[in-house]
Scaffold this motif. Structure first.
Motif, PDB file in Angstrom:
ATOM      1  N   THR A 246     -29.937   4.473 -10.738  1.00  0.00           N
ATOM      2  CA  THR A 246     -28.919   3.452 -10.929  1.00  0.00           C
ATOM      3  C   THR A 246     -27.892   3.989 -11.916  1.00  0.00           C
ATOM      4  O   THR A 246     -28.079   5.050 -12.538  1.00  0.00           O
ATOM      5  CB  THR A 246     -29.531   2.164 -11.483  1.00  0.00           C
ATOM      6  N   ALA A 247     -26.799   3.250 -12.089  1.00  0.00           N
ATOM      7  CA  ALA A 247     -25.768   3.671 -13.034  1.00  0.00           C
ATOM      8  C   ALA A 247     -26.333   3.757 -14.450  1.00  0.00           C
ATOM      9  O   ALA A 247     -25.988   4.655 -15.227  1.00  0.00           O
ATOM     10  CB  ALA A 247     -24.592   2.700 -12.988  1.00  0.00           C
ATOM     11  N   LYS A 248     -27.257   2.832 -14.793  1.00  0.00           N
ATOM     12  CA  LYS A 248     -27.835   2.839 -16.145  1.00  0.00           C
ATOM     13  C   LYS A 248     -28.802   3.996 -16.347  1.00  0.00           C
ATOM     14  O   LYS A 248     -29.028   4.434 -17.468  1.00  0.00           O
ATOM     15  CB  LYS A 248     -28.541   1.508 -16.403  1.00  0.00           C
ATOM     16  N   GLU A 249     -29.391   4.498 -15.254  1.00  0.00           N
ATOM     17  CA  GLU A 249     -30.360   5.589 -15.359  1.00  0.00           C
ATOM     18  C   GLU A 249     -29.700   6.962 -15.327  1.00  0.00           C
ATOM     19  O   GLU A 249     -30.331   7.967 -15.670  1.00  0.00           O
ATOM     20  CB  GLU A 249     -31.366   5.493 -14.205  1.00  0.00           C
ATOM     21  N   CYS A 250     -28.440   7.004 -14.911  1.00  0.00           N
ATOM     22  CA  CYS A 250     -27.752   8.286 -14.729  1.00  0.00           C
ATOM     23  C   CYS A 250     -27.473   8.970 -16.067  1.00  0.00           C
ATOM     24  O   CYS A 250     -27.063   8.326 -17.035  1.00  0.00           O
ATOM     25  CB  CYS A 250     -26.443   8.041 -13.978  1.00  0.00           C
TER      26      CYS A 250
ATOM     27  N   THR B 145     -44.854  -3.627 -16.982  1.00  0.00           N
ATOM     28  CA  THR B 145     -45.769  -2.501 -16.824  1.00  0.00           C
ATOM     29  C   THR B 145     -45.017  -1.225 -16.488  1.00  0.00           C
ATOM     30  O   THR B 145     -45.319  -0.147 -17.024  1.00  0.00           O
ATOM     31  CB  THR B 145     -46.792  -2.813 -15.714  1.00  0.00           C
ATOM     32  N   ALA B 146     -44.028  -1.331 -15.596  1.00  0.00           N
ATOM     33  CA  ALA B 146     -43.239  -0.153 -15.217  1.00  0.00           C
ATOM     34  C   ALA B 146     -42.480   0.404 -16.424  1.00  0.00           C
ATOM     35  O   ALA B 146     -42.420   1.622 -16.623  1.00  0.00           O
ATOM     36  CB  ALA B 146     -42.274  -0.513 -14.091  1.00  0.00           C
ATOM     37  N   ALA B 147     -41.912  -0.488 -17.229  1.00  0.00           N
ATOM     38  CA  ALA B 147     -41.201  -0.038 -18.431  1.00  0.00           C
ATOM     39  C   ALA B 147     -42.166   0.637 -19.403  1.00  0.00           C
ATOM     40  O   ALA B 147     -41.821   1.626 -20.070  1.00  0.00           O
ATOM     41  CB  ALA B 147     -40.510  -1.217 -19.097  1.00  0.00           C
ATOM     42  N   THR B 148     -43.383   0.106 -19.483  1.00  0.00           N
ATOM     43  CA  THR B 148     -44.404   0.701 -20.350  1.00  0.00           C
ATOM     44  C   THR B 148     -44.720   2.129 -19.922  1.00  0.00           C
ATOM     45  O   THR B 148     -44.805   3.042 -20.755  1.00  0.00           O
ATOM     46  CB  THR B 148     -45.686  -0.156 -20.312  1.00  0.00           C
ATOM     47  N   ARG B 149     -44.888   2.326 -18.631  1.00  0.00           N
ATOM     48  CA  ARG B 149     -45.185   3.664 -18.122  1.00  0.00           C
ATOM     49  C   ARG B 149     -44.032   4.630 -18.403  1.00  0.00           C
ATOM     50  O   ARG B 149     -44.242   5.804 -18.702  1.00  0.00           O
ATOM     51  CB  ARG B 149     -45.458   3.607 -16.614  1.00  0.00           C
ATOM     52  N   ARG B 150     -42.811   4.110 -18.313  1.00  0.00           N
ATOM     53  CA  ARG B 150     -41.640   4.964 -18.522  1.00  0.00           C
ATOM     54  C   ARG B 150     -41.595   5.537 -19.953  1.00  0.00           C
ATOM     55  O   ARG B 150     -41.176   6.675 -20.162  1.00  0.00           O
ATOM     56  CB  ARG B 150     -40.369   4.159 -18.264  1.00  0.00           C
TER      57      ARG B 150
ATOM     58  N   LYS C  11     -33.645   8.497 -20.498  1.00  0.00           N
ATOM     59  CA  LYS C  11     -32.655   7.603 -19.896  1.00  0.00           C
ATOM     60  C   LYS C  11     -33.332   6.582 -18.982  1.00  0.00           C
ATOM     61  O   LYS C  11     -32.996   5.387 -18.991  1.00  0.00           O
ATOM     62  CB  LYS C  11     -31.649   8.428 -19.092  1.00  0.00           C
ATOM     63  N   LEU C  12     -34.300   7.036 -18.188  1.00  0.00           N
ATOM     64  CA  LEU C  12     -35.029   6.129 -17.305  1.00  0.00           C
ATOM     65  C   LEU C  12     -35.815   5.096 -18.104  1.00  0.00           C
ATOM     66  O   LEU C  12     -35.875   3.915 -17.745  1.00  0.00           O
ATOM     67  CB  LEU C  12     -35.972   6.930 -16.394  1.00  0.00           C
ATOM     68  N   ALA C  13     -36.423   5.548 -19.196  1.00  0.00           N
ATOM     69  CA  ALA C  13     -37.184   4.631 -20.044  1.00  0.00           C
ATOM     70  C   ALA C  13     -36.264   3.593 -20.673  1.00  0.00           C
ATOM     71  O   ALA C  13     -36.570   2.391 -20.687  1.00  0.00           O
ATOM     72  CB  ALA C  13     -37.921   5.412 -21.127  1.00  0.00           C
ATOM     73  N   ARG C  14     -35.123   4.043 -21.188  1.00  0.00           N
ATOM     74  CA  ARG C  14     -34.191   3.117 -21.829  1.00  0.00           C
ATOM     75  C   ARG C  14     -33.672   2.085 -20.819  1.00  0.00           C
ATOM     76  O   ARG C  14     -33.545   0.900 -21.138  1.00  0.00           O
ATOM     77  CB  ARG C  14     -33.026   3.890 -22.449  1.00  0.00           C
ATOM     78  N   SER C  15     -33.371   2.542 -19.610  1.00  0.00           N
ATOM     79  CA  SER C  15     -32.866   1.621 -18.583  1.00  0.00           C
ATOM     80  C   SER C  15     -33.900   0.549 -18.261  1.00  0.00           C
ATOM     81  O   SER C  15     -33.573  -0.644 -18.178  1.00  0.00           O
ATOM     82  CB  SER C  15     -32.502   2.403 -17.318  1.00  0.00           C
ATOM     83  N   ALA C  16     -35.167   0.955 -18.083  1.00  0.00           N
ATOM     84  CA  ALA C  16     -36.224  -0.010 -17.766  1.00  0.00           C
ATOM     85  C   ALA C  16     -36.436  -0.990 -18.927  1.00  0.00           C
ATOM     86  O   ALA C  16     -36.608  -2.200 -18.719  1.00  0.00           O
ATOM     87  CB  ALA C  16     -37.518   0.722 -17.447  1.00  0.00           C
ATOM     88  N   LEU C  17     -36.415  -0.489 -20.156  1.00  0.00           N
ATOM     89  CA  LEU C  17     -36.591  -1.355 -21.323  1.00  0.00           C
ATOM     90  C   LEU C  17     -35.408  -2.302 -21.493  1.00  0.00           C
ATOM     91  O   LEU C  17     -35.586  -3.477 -21.846  1.00  0.00           O
ATOM     92  CB  LEU C  17     -36.769  -0.504 -22.586  1.00  0.00           C
ATOM     93  N   ASP C  18     -34.201  -1.797 -21.262  1.00  0.00           N
ATOM     94  CA  ASP C  18     -33.015  -2.657 -21.351  1.00  0.00           C
ATOM     95  C   ASP C  18     -33.110  -3.820 -20.372  1.00  0.00           C
ATOM     96  O   ASP C  18     -32.786  -4.964 -20.711  1.00  0.00           O
ATOM     97  CB  ASP C  18     -31.746  -1.846 -21.062  1.00  0.00           C
TER      98      ASP C  18
END
Length: 699
Positions: free
Chosen positions: A185-189, A266-271, A343-350
């Protein structure tokens, strides 16, 4: 937007040239629409255009748009609701138009299609990036894992061959799970500047091409994202054309809706598991488990009050996600793979944190002043139970559209269905435009009379922007109905089965099923059945399949596109289905001479967004039912009725088996929203007409 006289040919001259080049004939409504769009572009006054099927509206807005883009060396954005129209514009209309206008314009116009970043292959994820975590449902399903693995392998191979990286060009397609492994996504880029393959990024190349093009075709969802986000998605433009504008509010609402579920937590936790301290991660995991427990006890439906226990669980998720974000820290100078993981972790947490904040804030205001509606979903029964989740959506999007779309560019909105109840005001209010346009023009033979059936009010805003008020002059706009080349009264009958009982909650009654069978028998098949629910469509299919003597297809038996093709190829075939068929069937000719509507398509009483919007209108003294439910029904009913006439030679009957269209007080508003078919309540007249059509049809 006015300026010095141009050396370019006029819009009328260009339109005439384009029509000749594609072998068409000039149509009065098309010329009127092109003139109106040209005037809107020159004056900066927004425009709503109702253009019936067969008008040739794509050419009517593309010609003045192209002329303006070439003359001003700028970009015009065209937004659609459906992929089918996007493909028609990019694959057929624009290439032919560009070739035909090259000589009179002195330059060949350019065009591009632009989609959200998630629709393009991410080369960094393909070659060096992080893999997506498998979903819980696939962890122990070896078949699913092997299938996804095969699809991802195919995507890696395709990445070396594709020139665009556009998911829609991959045939056959792949599952969403597989695509997520190779897209962001744009936030994950990471951003083109930091990404090691940024120079070859498909999404960036598409954006660059769009920035150079005269016409950029996009969709309502990306238009909404461009309005909602703090960063710019679409190229700079001074004119926006919104086709299929009757779907704008729903598409923008969908883009502005957010979800929160234990699976997301859970997905954000894994990230972030390997990036920050385990104790902080464990705390987030525990709050996700707590949210799951609270949701297990929550009944599906709208939440007018946030229960203390559920509110506490959401607050805990918010605080734990914030702690993880703090521990993650700001972006660092690190190798691309580590940067991508961060970046992926931050996007999921956001996503988790911001949605939790929004859910809690939704209940801060007085109920009459709330901007959002919150509801719980979850199906714990049946063969494929859905885990419970929280959702939050805007009560309205008028404030957002008013500031971020109408406030930034001259906007043209068009569709075959805009003048509901004979007035543009109904939809204008939902778009954030003030009521009572300065000028509303109407073509002869068009449905309704502007303002004749009343004008439902506003439904609130999506942001902190206030809804437009009756005393607010607001953006200047006008409405025009250019009519249709179809002679509806001579070629179509609107039959309202006034003698039938009103529809109930226990499915289709015997009298209704008998009526359907008799109509299909008179028509010799050739029937599209539009039902208000999949349950009703399946009931009718099961009870009539062996009774009518003609092939009967039901939505869900196969892919919708294949079913529609089968329906079109065999004139005796009947097709029953629900929502997507109300707007997604284009079958001209003798294969379709009867459209059956089982009941008026009001939203479900328990629909959380519609019911909340209705209540909000009533709290301000308006007519909530007419504003929300009747408007929804009018839009969908008009679209369904429009399935009958797809060419000037089409003839037939629309049979509405809900007597309320004739007997209820709101029936006049709904009828004024429809094409002016010849009306009758007499079943014998209708059956005789259908038999004549069947006898006259080609073998």
């Amino acid at each position: 937007m006015t300026g010095a006289p141009s050396d370019l040919p006029s819009v009328r001259e260009l339109l005439s040239h384009a029509v000749d080049a594609v072998g068409g004939t000039e149509r009065e409504g098309q010329v009127r629409m092109a003139d109106a769009v040209d005037n809107a572009i020159r004056t900066g006054e927004h425009l709503a255009v109702q253009a019936g099927t067969g008008t040739g509206k794509s050419l009517a807005y593309l010609v003045p748009a192209i002329r303006h883009a070439v003359e001003s060396d700028t970009t015009v954005v065209v937004s659609t609701a459906t992929i089918a129209l996007q493909r028609q514009l990019v694959d057929r209309d624009l290439p032919r138009l560009a070739r035909s206008l090259k000589k009179p314009l002195g330059v060949e116009p350019t065009f591009a299609i632009l989609k959200g970043r998630r629709n393009y292959l991410c080369l960094h994820r393909v070659h060096t990036g992080v893999e997506d975590e498998p979903e819980d449902t696939a962890l122990f399903d070896q078949f699913a894992i092997s299938r996804i693995g095969r699809e991802v392998k195919r995507l890696h191979e395709w990445s070396s061959d594709t020139e665009t990286g556009d998911r829609d060009e991959l045939v056959p397609g792949v599952s969403d799970q597989a695509w997520r492994q190779v897209s962001v996504t744009a936030k994950e880029c990471l951003g083109a500047g930091r990404c090691p393959v940024g120079d070859d990024c498909f999404a960036e190349l598409a954006r660059a091409e769009a920035g150079r093009a005269n016409i950029v075709v996009t969709n309502h969802a990306l238009l909404a994202i461009d309005a909602l986000q703090d960063y710019q998605v679409l190229p700079d433009h001074d004119v926006t054309i919104i086709d299929e504008a009757h779907e704008l509010v729903d598409r923008v609402t969908s883009a502005a809706t957010a979800d929160l579920s234990p699976a997301m937590v859970t997905a954000a936790t894994r990230r972030c598991a390997r990036l920050i301290d385990a104790d902080i991660v464990d705390r987030l995991l525990e709050t996700g488990e707590g949210l799951a427990l609270m949701l297990e006890d929550a009944l599906p439906g709208r939440l007018d009050v946030l229960p203390d226990a559920l509110g506490g669980a959401v607050a805990s998720v918010r605080d734990a996600a914030h702690a993880c974000l703090t521990a993650l820290g700001s972006e660092r100078r690190e190798d691309p793979e580590e940067a991508a993981k961060r970046k992926l972790a931050r996007s999921a947490l956001d996503d988790v944190h911001d949605t939790a904040v929004r859910l809690l804030d939704a209940f801060d205001d007085d109920p009459a002043d709330r901007k959002d509606v919150v509801w719980v979903t979850g199906d714990r029964q049946g063969g494929s139970p859905r885990p419970p989740a929280l959702h939050v959506a805007p009560l309205g999007v008028g404030g957002l559209l008013r500031e971020r779309v109408f406030g930034t560019s001259t906007t043209v909105l068009t569709s075959a269905t805009l003048a509901l109840g004979g007035s543009f005001d109904t939809l204008a209010r939902q778009w954030g435009l003030p009521p009572q346009p300065q000028r509303t023009e109407k073509a002869a033979g068009s449905p309704g009379t502007p303002g004749s059936a009343g004008s439902p009010g506003s439904t609130g805003t999506a942001t902190e922007k206030p809804p437009p008020s009756d005393s607010d002059n607001g953006p200047r706009w006008s409405g025009i109905d250019v009519g249709s080349p179809f002679d509806y009264r001579r070629n179509g009958i609107l039959y309202v089965a006034k003698h039938l009982p009103p529809p109930g909650r226990d499915g289709l009654g015997t009298a209704t099923l008998d009526e359907i069978a008799e109509l299909i028998d008179a028509a010799g098949g050739r029937t599209l059945g539009l039902f208000s629910s999949m349950r009703a469509a399946k009931q009718a299919t099961e009870e009539l399949r062996d009774r009518i003597g003609h092939p009967l297809l039901c939505q869900g038996d196969d892919s919708t596109s294949l079913l529609v093709n089968k329906f079109a190829e065999d004139a005796r075939t009947c097709l029953f289905g629900t929502l997507s068929l109300w707007q997604g069937v284009d079958v001209p000719g003798a294969s379709l001479s009867l459209v059956i509507v089982d009941r008026l398509p009001f939203p479900r009483p328990d629909d959380p967004v519609a019911s909340a919007r209705q209540r909000a209108v009533e709290a301000r003294g308006g007519n909530g039912f007419l504003t929300v439910a009747a408007t929804h029904a009018a839009l969908l009913l008009a679209q369904g009725v429009g399935r009958l006439h797809r060419s000037t030679d089409d003839r037939g009957v629309v049979a509405v088996l809900d007597p309320r269209l004739a007997t209820a007080r709101y029936g006049g508003f709904l009828r004024a929203s429809l094409p002016p078919l010849w009306p009758t309540h007499r079943p014998d007249v209708v059956r005789d007409a259908l038999r004549r059509l069947d006898a006259a049809a080609p073998a």
